[in-house]
Design an enzyme around this catalytic site. Structure first.
Site, short mmCIF file in Angstrom:
data_model
loop_
_atom_site.label_atom_id
_atom_site.label_comp_id
_atom_site.label_asym_id
_atom_site.label_seq_id
_atom_site.Cartn_x
_atom_site.Cartn_y
_atom_site.Cartn_z
N GLY A 11 -2.33 6.78 -3.25
CA GLY A 11 -1.08 7.25 -2.62
C GLY A 11 -0.30 6.07 -2.05
O GLY A 11 -0.89 5.18 -1.46
N ARG A 78 -2.83 7.01 -10.06
CA ARG A 78 -4.28 7.12 -10.13
C ARG A 78 -4.65 6.88 -11.59
O ARG A 78 -3.83 7.11 -12.47
CB ARG A 78 -4.72 8.49 -9.62
CG ARG A 78 -4.70 8.44 -8.09
CD ARG A 78 -4.35 9.70 -7.41
NE ARG A 78 -4.36 9.48 -5.96
CZ ARG A 78 -3.49 10.00 -5.13
NH1 ARG A 78 -2.52 10.76 -5.57
NH2 ARG A 78 -3.57 9.76 -3.83
N ASP A 109 -9.53 3.95 0.11
CA ASP A 109 -10.96 3.88 -0.18
C ASP A 109 -11.27 4.00 -1.68
O ASP A 109 -12.13 3.28 -2.20
CB ASP A 109 -11.67 5.00 0.60
CG ASP A 109 -13.16 4.77 0.65
OD1 ASP A 109 -13.57 3.63 0.95
OD2 ASP A 109 -13.92 5.71 0.39
N THR A 131 -2.86 2.89 3.13
CA THR A 131 -2.92 4.36 3.04
C THR A 131 -2.46 4.94 4.38
O THR A 131 -2.81 4.41 5.43
CB THR A 131 -4.34 4.89 2.73
OG1 THR A 131 -4.38 6.30 2.98
CG2 THR A 131 -5.42 4.23 3.58
N ASP A 133 -3.50 7.57 5.60
CA ASP A 133 -4.55 8.42 6.16
C ASP A 133 -5.35 7.79 7.31
O ASP A 133 -5.97 8.50 8.09
CB ASP A 133 -5.54 8.84 5.07
CG ASP A 133 -4.87 9.65 3.96
OD1 ASP A 133 -3.81 10.24 4.24
OD2 ASP A 133 -5.41 9.68 2.84
N ASP A 135 -8.16 6.36 7.09
CA ASP A 135 -9.52 6.89 6.93
C ASP A 135 -10.56 5.80 6.63
O ASP A 135 -11.66 6.12 6.19
CB ASP A 135 -9.54 7.97 5.84
CG ASP A 135 -9.01 7.46 4.50
OD1 ASP A 135 -8.47 6.34 4.45
OD2 ASP A 135 -9.13 8.18 3.50
N ARG A 177 -5.98 13.79 4.27
CA ARG A 177 -7.20 14.11 3.50
C ARG A 177 -8.32 14.53 4.44
O ARG A 177 -8.11 15.38 5.27
CB ARG A 177 -7.63 12.90 2.68
CG ARG A 177 -6.89 12.77 1.39
CD ARG A 177 -7.61 11.81 0.48
NE ARG A 177 -6.85 11.62 -0.74
CZ ARG A 177 -7.13 10.71 -1.65
NH1 ARG A 177 -8.14 9.90 -1.47
NH2 ARG A 177 -6.41 10.61 -2.73
P1 ADP Z 1 -6.90 5.85 -2.51
O1 ADP Z 1 -7.02 4.44 -2.92
O2 ADP Z 1 -5.60 6.13 -1.81
O3 ADP Z 1 -8.11 6.36 -1.76
P2 ADP Z 1 -7.71 7.39 -4.86
O4 ADP Z 1 -8.98 7.91 -4.25
O5 ADP Z 1 -6.86 8.38 -5.58
O6 ADP Z 1 -6.73 6.72 -3.82
O7 ADP Z 1 -8.13 6.23 -5.87
C1 ADP Z 1 -7.14 5.47 -6.52
C2 ADP Z 1 -7.68 4.96 -7.82
O8 ADP Z 1 -8.78 4.07 -7.58
C3 ADP Z 1 -8.25 6.00 -8.77
O9 ADP Z 1 -7.27 6.69 -9.49
C4 ADP Z 1 -9.08 5.12 -9.69
O10 ADP Z 1 -8.25 4.43 -10.61
C5 ADP Z 1 -9.64 4.10 -8.70
N1 ADP Z 1 -10.99 4.53 -8.28
C6 ADP Z 1 -11.32 5.50 -7.41
N2 ADP Z 1 -12.66 5.65 -7.31
C7 ADP Z 1 -13.20 4.75 -8.16
C8 ADP Z 1 -14.54 4.41 -8.54
N3 ADP Z 1 -15.61 5.02 -8.02
N4 ADP Z 1 -14.71 3.43 -9.45
C9 ADP Z 1 -13.66 2.79 -9.99
N5 ADP Z 1 -12.38 3.07 -9.70
C10 ADP Z 1 -12.14 4.03 -8.79
O1 F6P Z 2 -4.02 9.50 0.56
C1 F6P Z 2 -2.69 9.72 0.92
C2 F6P Z 2 -2.31 11.16 0.69
O2 F6P Z 2 -0.95 11.32 1.03
C3 F6P Z 2 -3.17 12.18 1.45
O3 F6P Z 2 -2.82 12.28 2.80
C4 F6P Z 2 -2.91 13.43 0.64
O4 F6P Z 2 -3.97 14.36 0.76
C5 F6P Z 2 -2.83 12.90 -0.77
O5 F6P Z 2 -2.48 11.52 -0.66
C6 F6P Z 2 -1.84 13.60 -1.64
O6 F6P Z 2 -1.93 13.06 -2.90
P1 F6P Z 2 -0.93 13.35 -4.09
O7 F6P Z 2 0.12 12.29 -4.03
O8 F6P Z 2 -1.76 13.20 -5.31
O9 F6P Z 2 -0.39 14.71 -3.89
#
Ligand code: ADP
Ligand code: F6P
Length: 350
Positions: A11, A78, A109, A131, A133, A135, A177
């Site tokens: 995000g 993503r 994360d 982020t 969040d 978190d 989240r």
């Molecule tokens: P954020 O970084 O905001 O927590 P996401 O959880 O959606 O967002 O993760 C962002 C991107 O990071 C995912 O779409 C993927 O490309 C990569 N990613 C997430 N988890 C993993 C993992 N376990 N191994 C490798 N890449 C990952």
């Molecule tokens: O991680 C940032 C965030 O805005 C969260 O607070 C929320 O749950 C999520 O992303 C929403 O994701 P998307 O952009 O996929 O709707």
């Protein structure tokens, strides 16, 4: 290192642009060139016909005029494929073919899990926490959190005015989240009566009772800040409650939404209760001065670490000092609840 890459993933968060600018300008000052990777890890897979859709050379001038802008000029996304080791290796091969020797990942994360995978495969990576969040456990704050809280506060101020005029309760749903930090900080800053968060169990009965108490004690409005993850910590037996009240018969068995929670609270308290979901308004917008300064400090430190051949780290801030931590150790560690702030919301809402 002569050339590094930078990407934003997950995000978007206000302050990501300021961080990209800091990375590019610090690298330039250290005689390193920077390749901007587009759409998170997707750009590293280089699957587009036109290379400009996947990456672009960043220069000091290319990052002019972005320090104050929300979103991310590199775009974000993503990338499901990136969970698979074969795509992680492809990303490394592609970066090497462009002469990229190290990578700065700005994200949350999940993005750090991807960064950790690259690092484990032998590619130098530094993570910057981006982020809204908040978190992540190892840093006091993440890029975008301060701005998101300020935006949420602005919205709650508006909602409070209309709630007071109509003598209503308002449930305001914020993002985060599985983390209640946006909710707790917004609640405290706005003088809300409640912060309902995923980390602490709560019930509609106690919220309704507290609204009734407020009405009896002369409160003209009640503000309930509801973290989007707080559906998971609700302990009430909703089917039984809905069974008891004719007015709730139409929401039996449905997927719970903020509006439905407000409806249930209204029936239990006998007091008009409305719901507002703030949504993406919290993710966009001009980054606060705090987030821009944090971005400058973290972006700069990330490049200095790569310059000094230090990698496999994330940067963050503790007690206003920039710190670094091993990515493998912090990845996936849940941020603990700030019980002091949560308690303050309750104590100050008399
Ligand atoms: P954020 O970084 O905001 O927590 P996401 O959880 O959606 O967002 O993760 C962002 C991107 O990071 C995912 O779409 C993927 O490309 C990569 N990613 C997430 N988890 C993993 C993992 N376990 N191994 C490798 N890449 C990952
Ligand atoms: O991680 C940032 C965030 O805005 C969260 O607070 C929320 O749950 C999520 O992303 C929403 O994701 P998307 O952009 O996929 O709707």
């Amino acid at each position: 290192m002569k050339r590094i890459g930078v990407l934003t993933s997950g995000g978007d968060a206000p302050g990501m642009n300021a961080a990209i600018r800091a990375v590019v300008r610090t690298a330039t000052a250290n005689d390193m060139s920077v390749v901007g990777i587009k759409r998170g890890y997707n750009g590293l897979l280089m699957q587009n016909l036109n290379p400009e859709d996947d990456y672009t050379l960043m220069t000091a001038r290319k990052v002019s005029g972005i320090v104050h802008r929300g979103g991310t000029v590199l775009m974000t996304a993503r990338c499901k494929e990136f969970l698979q080791p074969k795509y992680q290796q492809l990303a490394i091969d592609n970066m090497r073919s462009l002469g990229i020797e190290g990578l700065v990942v700005i994200g949350g994360d999940g993005s750090f899990a991807g960064a950790n995978a690259l690092n484990t495969l032998g590619f130098p990576v530094i993570g910057i926490p981006g982020t809204i969040d908040n978190d992540l456990s190892y840093t006091d704050t993440t890029l975008g959190f301060d701005t998101a809280v300020n935006t949420a506060c602005e919205c709650v101020n508006h909602i409070r005015e209309t709630s007071e005029s109509h003598e209503r309760a308002s449930l305001v749903t914020v993002m985060g989240r599985g983390c209640g930090d946006i909710a707790i900080h917004t609640a405290l800053a706005c003088g809300a009566e409640f912060a309902l968060v995923p980390e602490v169990k709560w019930s509609v009965e106690e919220v309704a009772a507290r609204i009734k108490w407020g009405v009896v004690n002369g409160k003209r409005s009640t503000i309930i800040i509801f973290a989007e993850g707080a559906f998971s910590s609700l302990t009430s037996d909703l089917p039984a409650i809905c069974e008891r009240y004719e007015a709730l018969s139409d929401i039996r068995g449905d997927k719970l939404t903020s509006s439905k929670v407000a409806e249930i609270i209204e029936v239990l308290s006998g007091h008009e209760t409305r719901a507002t979901v703030l949504g993406y308004i919290q993710r966009g917008g001009t980054p606060s001065a705090y987030d821009r300064i944090l971005a400058a400090r973290l972006g700069s430190r990330a490049v200095e670490l790569l310059r000094d051949d230090r990698a496999g780290l994330v940067v963050g801030v503790q007690e206003n000092r920039v710190i670094e931590a091993p990515i493998a150790e912090i990845q996936g560690v849940k941020r603990p609840l700030n019980a002091e702030l949560k308690q303050l919301v309750t104590t100050l809402s008399l």
